[in-house]
Design an enzyme around this catalytic site. Structure first.
Site, short mmCIF file in Angstrom:
data_model
loop_
_atom_site.label_atom_id
_atom_site.label_comp_id
_atom_site.label_asym_id
_atom_site.label_seq_id
_atom_site.Cartn_x
_atom_site.Cartn_y
_atom_site.Cartn_z
N HIS A 15 0.82 -1.35 0.04
CA HIS A 15 -0.09 0.16 -0.06
C HIS A 15 0.86 1.17 0.00
CE1 HIS A 15 -2.69 -3.03 1.69
NE2 HIS A 15 -3.55 -2.31 1.28
N GLU A 85 2.88 -1.58 7.67
CA GLU A 85 3.72 -1.41 6.72
C GLU A 85 4.80 -0.57 6.91
OE1 GLU A 85 1.85 -0.80 2.71
OE2 GLU A 85 0.67 -2.53 3.30
N ARG A 173 -22.69 14.35 14.97
CA ARG A 173 -23.04 15.67 14.11
C ARG A 173 -24.28 15.32 13.33
NH1 ARG A 173 -17.45 16.36 13.26
NH2 ARG A 173 -16.70 18.52 13.59
N ARG A 227 -16.98 22.09 19.21
CA ARG A 227 -18.43 21.69 18.75
C ARG A 227 -19.40 22.27 19.68
NH1 ARG A 227 -18.66 16.85 17.01
NH2 ARG A 227 -20.83 17.46 16.67
N1 URA Z 1 -11.41 16.10 12.63
C1 URA Z 1 -12.46 15.31 13.13
O1 URA Z 1 -12.54 14.12 13.09
N2 URA Z 1 -13.28 16.14 13.83
C2 URA Z 1 -13.73 17.33 13.75
O2 URA Z 1 -14.55 18.05 14.29
C3 URA Z 1 -12.46 18.02 13.03
C4 URA Z 1 -11.53 17.28 12.56
#
Ligand code: URA
Length: 275
Positions: A15, A85, A173, A227
């Site tokens: 890979h 790897e 989300r 968030r």
């Molecule tokens: N990467 C993630 O996994 N979540 C986020 O909110 C921002 C970057």
């Protein structure tokens, strides 16, 4: 067709398309392949090694120290392939440099987070070892990241990260057409109460694998999403995370040379003051 259970093409790992001698002991691991050239742009010397699928590898020197960078793609499954790897061709110390979403109010967009451990909400690490096994960062790599962030005067936080396999549902989300699950409403409040700082998608797999294989790993991520407030700024703080990652490799290689001179297995504070 491969002639063994260790797939290779012309002596190179299938890979990552790299073979023995292509990578240094110290490897920086961004997720995004476009970040490999960004990371190596700070080096004194750079050789392009390979580009195959999501895996782009450069090797060179940073402030005189041997260094490589391989992108891992997004998430535990593709990171586990890169790390498997890379181990096979001699890499042993890994620093993830990436981006993250903060869930605690005191963390700002553009700040850096150094992960001391990761909640294993990924799937890839479960293929390797039972769920109760801890995903914790190497102490020396973590201290090198702290030393580098302090030296560069950048804002950083240290603590526990949650690593998921899913950016949307897995990090609570809103999903397409309002799709949700009842547990998504309690995901962030519960992790916050447990003191978890942030979400990202690779550290749990990285910490688990490197621990199982006798290597070392740490992670530094730039906060691009808050968030709690809903703020989002693509690549905020990323340049700082890249500079910290490169500096941490220099610091670790100096500490490793000190350990060799002093015939010690680990660094510890009083080792630095001994002449
Ligand atoms: N990467 C993630 O996994 N979540 C986020 O909110 C921002 C970057």
């Amino acid at each position: 067709m491969f002639d063994s259970d260790e797939p290779k093409i012309s002596g190179k790992e299938y890979h990552i398309a790299c073979g023995p001698g292509d990578v240094a002991h110290y490897v920086i691991l961004p997720g995004d392949p476009d970040r490999t050239p960004k990371i190596s742009s700070y080096w004194d010397a750079v050789t392009f090694k390979a580009s195959h699928r999501e895996y782009v590898t450069h090797t060179g020197k940073y402030k005189g120290k041997d260094i490589s960078c391989t992108s891992t793609g997004i998430g535990g499954p593709s990171l586990s392939i890169a790390v498997e790897e890379l181990f096979r061709i001699g890499a042993r110390t890994f620093i993830r440099v990436g981006t993250t979403g903060a869930i605690q109010e005191q963390i700002n967009v553009g700040d850096l987070i150094i992960s001391s451990g990761a909640v294993r909400l990924d799937g890839a690490s479960k293929a390797y070892v039972r769920q109760e096994y801890p995903a914790f960062a190497d102490l020396e790599v973590t201290f090198a990241l702290i030393e580098a962030a302090e030296g560069l005067g950048l804002p950083y936080h240290v603590g526990v990260t949650a690593s998921t396999d899913s950016f949307y549902a897995g990090q609570g989300r809103p999903c397409f057409n309002g799709y949700d699950q009842s547990w998504m409403a309690t995901l962030i409040p519960d992790l916050k109460k447990a003191g978890v700082l942030n979400f990202e998608m690779e550290s749990a797999t990285l910490f688990t694998l490197t621990r199982l294989y006798g290597g070392r790993a740490g992670a530094i991520t730039a906060v691009i999403a808050q968030r709690e407030t809903g703020q989002f700024k693509a690549d905020a703080g990323l340049e700082g995370a890249i500079r910290v990652g490169n500096e941490a490799v220099r610091i670790l290689s100096e500490w490793d040379a000190l350990k060799e001179r002093k015939k010690k297995k680990y660094v510890y504070p009083s080792l630095f003051s001994q002449v």
